[in-house]
Design an enzyme around this catalytic site. Structure first.
Site, PDB file in Angstrom:
ATOM      1  N   SER A 196     -46.331 -26.263  58.219  1.00 42.49           N
ATOM      2  CA  SER A 196     -46.233 -25.116  57.316  1.00 42.49           C
ATOM      3  C   SER A 196     -44.929 -24.358  57.511  1.00 42.49           C
ATOM      4  O   SER A 196     -44.529 -24.057  58.642  1.00 42.49           O
ATOM      5  CB  SER A 196     -47.414 -24.167  57.559  1.00 42.49           C
ATOM      6  OG  SER A 196     -47.246 -22.971  56.838  1.00 42.49           O
ATOM      7  N   ASP A 197     -44.266 -24.040  56.396  1.00 39.97           N
ATOM      8  CA  ASP A 197     -43.111 -23.146  56.457  1.00 39.97           C
ATOM      9  C   ASP A 197     -43.551 -21.806  57.037  1.00 39.97           C
ATOM     10  O   ASP A 197     -44.676 -21.360  56.808  1.00 39.97           O
ATOM     11  CB  ASP A 197     -42.539 -22.913  55.060  1.00 39.97           C
ATOM     12  CG  ASP A 197     -41.685 -24.073  54.587  1.00 39.97           C
ATOM     13  OD1 ASP A 197     -41.165 -24.803  55.425  1.00 39.97           O
ATOM     14  OD2 ASP A 197     -41.562 -24.242  53.358  1.00 39.97           O
ATOM     15  N   LYS A 198     -42.648 -21.180  57.763  1.00 43.81           N
ATOM     16  CA  LYS A 198     -42.971 -19.863  58.321  1.00 43.81           C
ATOM     17  C   LYS A 198     -42.846 -18.773  57.262  1.00 43.81           C
ATOM     18  O   LYS A 198     -43.800 -18.061  56.961  1.00 43.81           O
ATOM     19  CB  LYS A 198     -42.049 -19.544  59.506  1.00 43.81           C
ATOM     20  CG  LYS A 198     -42.255 -18.138  60.081  1.00 43.81           C
ATOM     21  CD  LYS A 198     -41.310 -17.854  61.230  1.00 43.81           C
ATOM     22  CE  LYS A 198     -39.897 -17.651  60.768  1.00 43.81           C
ATOM     23  NZ  LYS A 198     -39.731 -16.380  59.983  1.00 43.81           N
ATOM     24  N   LYS A 242     -37.231 -32.333  58.121  1.00 42.11           N
ATOM     25  CA  LYS A 242     -38.614 -32.319  57.619  1.00 42.11           C
ATOM     26  C   LYS A 242     -39.084 -33.735  57.294  1.00 42.11           C
ATOM     27  O   LYS A 242     -40.199 -34.127  57.636  1.00 42.11           O
ATOM     28  CB  LYS A 242     -38.720 -31.449  56.356  1.00 42.11           C
ATOM     29  CG  LYS A 242     -38.785 -29.958  56.611  1.00 42.11           C
ATOM     30  CD  LYS A 242     -39.105 -29.235  55.303  1.00 42.11           C
ATOM     31  CE  LYS A 242     -39.348 -27.765  55.519  1.00 42.11           C
ATOM     32  NZ  LYS A 242     -39.764 -27.078  54.266  1.00 42.11           N
ATOM     33  N   THR A 246     -45.336 -28.418  53.653  1.00 46.36           N
ATOM     34  CA  THR A 246     -44.989 -27.432  52.639  1.00 46.36           C
ATOM     35  C   THR A 246     -43.480 -27.429  52.421  1.00 46.36           C
ATOM     36  O   THR A 246     -42.706 -27.825  53.289  1.00 46.36           O
ATOM     37  CB  THR A 246     -45.439 -26.016  53.047  1.00 46.36           C
ATOM     38  OG1 THR A 246     -44.687 -25.607  54.196  1.00 46.36           O
ATOM     39  CG2 THR A 246     -46.920 -25.988  53.371  1.00 46.36           C
TER      40      THR A 246
END
Length: 836
Positions: A322-324, A551, A568
């Protein structure tokens, strides 16, 4: 496909192009003119060839199953059995209407998804920039192209410095192509860098590629689950055909050469109807409508699937990267206390950073910095001559500024490590700057470096601006819920390790944060991945200093380790990782390119939307599994019983009309399975063919024993004649079959939640009332006394408890996480881990 100088010289000028299209680059087209051009040119989309309603309906009268029903009706017509003929014809019509309705529902759900994922465009109309559906664009529209946009139509670029476009899908070129004013940008290509204004020259089928980018896959794609189910269906059809051959052979043997034409036709008729009633021909249609309606439910939860088979993959995700920013955090930045470098004051630092920003972009970092100015009127003394926006590769913005005295200088702001490298800070100065960044990061601050170049290429470091992006209020609880679902959430961020570790600590995600730049020191695009990276990535709680190409490598390595990975992303450079992931997730506000590559598109921010989507996908998977269990068990229960009973008792336990009524009554609750309540399995789910076959086969054979037990009681104890025995067995299969649906619909005890949905429950109640009144009143079948009807129901209720206990025992035996299998398989699981 670079444009040559000769070609460019021969091309019309921008003024000529605008004049030819009747376009104004200052005000755009009036809305009334847009409507007129839409009528003339049509929508900016390919015209899809749609089947007419009648052709779609008539298709359900053509195919192997309709042919069998039609053949049975023809045989009833030949022998003059008008009752059977009318009822068989009714079955044919009912099956056709049911299939048509299911296709219609699936189509409506997919149309809703397509409209939700429709491409958008920024168009200048009536003097105002506005977001419009790409399909409403017409030649002459003025559009603005930004980083990450899918070019919505063929355009001529008319204003802006430059733009870099990836048109590999159109021309096969491996590298993005730089374009300037006067050149063409083609529909379906993707903006990789820069931004420009353009005028639309062609739309729809008239574009270079002949179509706009498609975001939604066709409904015809088939998942692993559906393929497995079709294999089961084929197996059951072969089993049914084998049993029918045995049945026909036995009946012909009974005749011993005394063949009667009418008897043979009736035998063929009942064999055909038996196949229709027992073979799970509706299985693919039921699964499709279940997934389509499930996709509609996911859309209500703000998660839109771009392909129906994504539901199965989403249900099986066990690692979510997950992106922060914006997903785990609020993405609402506020400026902290400025940290100016030697010789710079805080106000100057904030001013220079503001000059390297642009209000029109509505960027959260830019807005936070601009909000930190004490007096925004000071910006009026400066003129922004040129501006290079932030992109995921350069990780900084740059502006050329002229002050009130005419002095020209450049300012830049961006990721601290990029700015520090730009200013060539070294030694003690670099250590001090890095210490400041780390100190702020340890308190959860995101940092922005600021630099200025007064002349030439020498950049001077001005200082650091701290920005706070606090975690979303629901992130911690959502991560705990994901953990309970067996999903490991790994943070992925471009920020440094200290910030990532601080946020991860606050969210109880763990603090094993790996810097991607150290995990992948080589060029990952060329496959330069260290041998020890896999173990570190598997054990990591998150990744910092991540570039888009990292990624992709992270996803691929996790997949090679046996994980089903969700990733994501929101930027154009995230597209390869989103495509590689089992479930690529375009977060709310993602670029069109990211949305096009993703399997799941979010329309609301936050991690909770993804976890809600995973939970809903697992419920959909459970509904499909329960239906498959029921359908296999019922096929075995009907076919094996009818064939064996016919051979042993020398008469058919069901008439043709009873088989038809059984098929009709069975179809009613099946239509409501898609709406049933279902549990969320505590662990990621996958298609387990062996377990499904074992459980359904045992339940089916129990159904055979159940039917023979009742037939024995009716024949030997009650001494019923054949017509009444047939009616009793008809009621037994209707009641027992639908009560079995209550058994298969949940893995737990049938008397525990989740209880059946109102639609399913009342559909079953309605069919049971219809069957009881048919048997008591003698409608289409010989009548039974209320006493026998009550006995049949009591008998079936008792057997339902037996079947449920057997089901619970089978799940206990076959579940590898419970019972004896846990101790048996534990050593086998430990060995690979130890070896690794």
């Amino acid at each position: 496909m670079q444009t040559s100088d000769a070609t460019r010289a021969a091309a019309p000028t921008i003024v000529e192009t605008l004049a030819k299209l009747g376009a104004d680059d200052k005000t755009g087209l009036p809305q009334a003119e847009v409507q007129e051009r839409l009528k003339k040119y049509g929508p900016n989309a390919l015209v899809e060839k749609e089947k007419s309603t009648w052709s779609a309906l008539l298709a359900y009268f053509w195919g192997p199953i309709p042919w069998m029903i039609e053949a049975a009706a023809l045989m009833a017509f030949i022998v003059g059995d008008w009752g059977d003929f009318a009822i068989i014809t009714s079955l044919l019509l009912f099956n056709a209407l049911l299939g048509f309705w299911e296709e219609h529902e699936a189509s409506n759900a997919l149309d809703a998804l397509k409209s939700s994922l429709a491409l958008k465009a920024r168009a200048l109309r009536d003097g105002k920039w506005q977001e419009v559906d790409a399909r409403t664009l017409v030649p002459g529209d003025i559009v603005r192209l930004y980083l990450g946009d899918v070019v919505p139509a063929d355009c001529t670029l008319i204003a802006g410095d430059y733009i870099s476009i990836d048109q590999s899908a159109l021309t096969g070129e491996s590298l993005p192509v730089s374009k300037e004013s006067g050149e063409e940008a083609y529909s379906g290509s993707i903006v990789k860098q820069g931004e420009m204004t353009a005028v639309v020259t062609a739309t729809g089928a008239n574009t270079f590629f002949g179509r706009t980018a498609k975001l939604v896959a066709s409904a015809g794609s088939v998942s692993h689950f559906q393929r497995a189910v079709m294999r089961i269906g084929n197996f059951l059809i072969m089993l049914a055909l084998l049993l029918v051959v045995i049945l026909v052979a036995a009946r012909l043997f009974d005749m011993r050469g005394h063949y009667d034409r009418v008897v043979l036709l009736q035998l063929a008729e009942i064999v055909l109807i038996l196949l229709v009633a027992s073979v799970p021909v509706a299985m693919p249609a039921v699964l499709s409508v279940t997934m389509a309606l499930g996709a509609r439910m996911l859309a209500k939860r703000k998660a839109i699937v771009s392909r129906l088979e994504s539901i199965e993959e989403l249900a099986g995700v066990d690692v979510l990267c997950s992106d922060k920013t914006g997903t785990l955090t609020e993405n609402k930045l506020t400026l902290g206390e400025a940290q100016p470098w030697l010789g710079t004051n805080p106000d100057t630092l904030i001013l220079m950073a503001s000059l390297a920003s642009r209000v029109a972009d509505n960027d959260p970092i830019d807005l936070a910095i601009l909000a930190g100015l004490k007096d925004r009127t000071v910006l009026k003394s400066y003129q922004q001559e040129a501006y290079v926006p932030f992109d995921p590769v350069r990780k900084r913005t740059e502006a050329t500024i002229t002050d009130a005295s005419g002095h020209v200088f450049r300012v830049s702001k961006g990721a601290p490590q990029v700015i520090l490298a730009l200013t060539k800070l070294a030694g003690a100065d670099l250590a001090k700057a890095q210490q400041t960044v780390d100190s702020l990061a340890s308190r959860g601050y995101r940092t922005i470096g600021v630099a200025v170049a007064q002349g030439g290429d020498e950049w001077g470091f001005l200082g650091i601006l701290p920005l706070l992006d606090p975690p979303r209020p629901d992130s911690k609880s959502t991560i705990a819920r994901a953990r309970a679902y067996g999903v490991k959430v790994k943070m992925v961020t471009g920020d440094n390790v200290a910030i990532a570790r601080q946020i991860a600590s606050e969210l109880d995600m763990g603090i094993n944060i790996q810097p991607a730049t150290e995990l992948f020191p080589g060029d990952v695009t060329k496959g330069q991945i260290p041998l020890d990276a896999a173990e570190k990535i598997d054990e990591a709680d998150g990744f910092a200093q991540v570039f888009p190409e990292h990624k992709y490598a992270i996803v691929k390595i996790l997949q090679q380790s046996g994980h089903i990975v969700g990733m994501t992303g929101d930027g154009v450079n995230d597209a390869p990782a989103l495509k590689q992931a089992d479930v690529g997730i375009a977060v709310s506000g993602a670029t069109e390119a990211a949305r096009a590559a993703a399997a799941l598109v979010l329309t609301a921010p936050g991690l909770s939307v993804i976890i809600d989507g995973i939970a809903e996908a697992r419920r959909i998977f459970e509904r499909m599994t329960s239906y498959v269990l029921y359908r296999i068990a019922m096929t075995i229960a009907i076919m094996v019983f009818v064939v064996l009973a016919s051979i042993y008792y020398h008469f058919f336990p069901l008439t043709a009309i009873m088989l038809i009524a059984l098929a009709l009554l069975d179809d009613v609750p099946i239509m409501t399975i898609a709406f049933d309540n279902a549990t969320v399995p505590p662990q990621p789910v996958k298609w387990e063919l062996d377990r499904v076959l074992v459980i359904s086969s045992v339940l089916g054979l129990l159904g055979v024993v159940q039917s023979f037990g009742l037939l024995y009681v009716g024949d030997t104890v009650r001494h019923l004649d054949h017509p009444q025995l047939q009616t009793m067995m008809f009621l037994q299969l209707v009641a027992g079959g639908h009560l079995m649906l209550f058994v298969t619909r949940t893995r737990g005890a049938l008397w525990k939640p989740p209880y059946p949905s109102a639609r399913l429950f009342f559909a079953i109640i309605a069919t049971q009332i219809a069957a009881v009144f048919m048997c008591s009143q003698g409608w289409l079948v010989p009548s039974l006394s209320w006493g026998i009807i009550g006995f049949v129901w009591a008998y079936n209720l008792a057997w339902m408890i037996v079947q449920d206990l057997v089901k619970l025992g089978l799940y206990g035996i076959l579940d590898p996480d419970r019972s004896w299998r846990r101790s048996f398989f534990q050593p086998l699981r430990a060995r690979p881990e130890a070896a690794r």
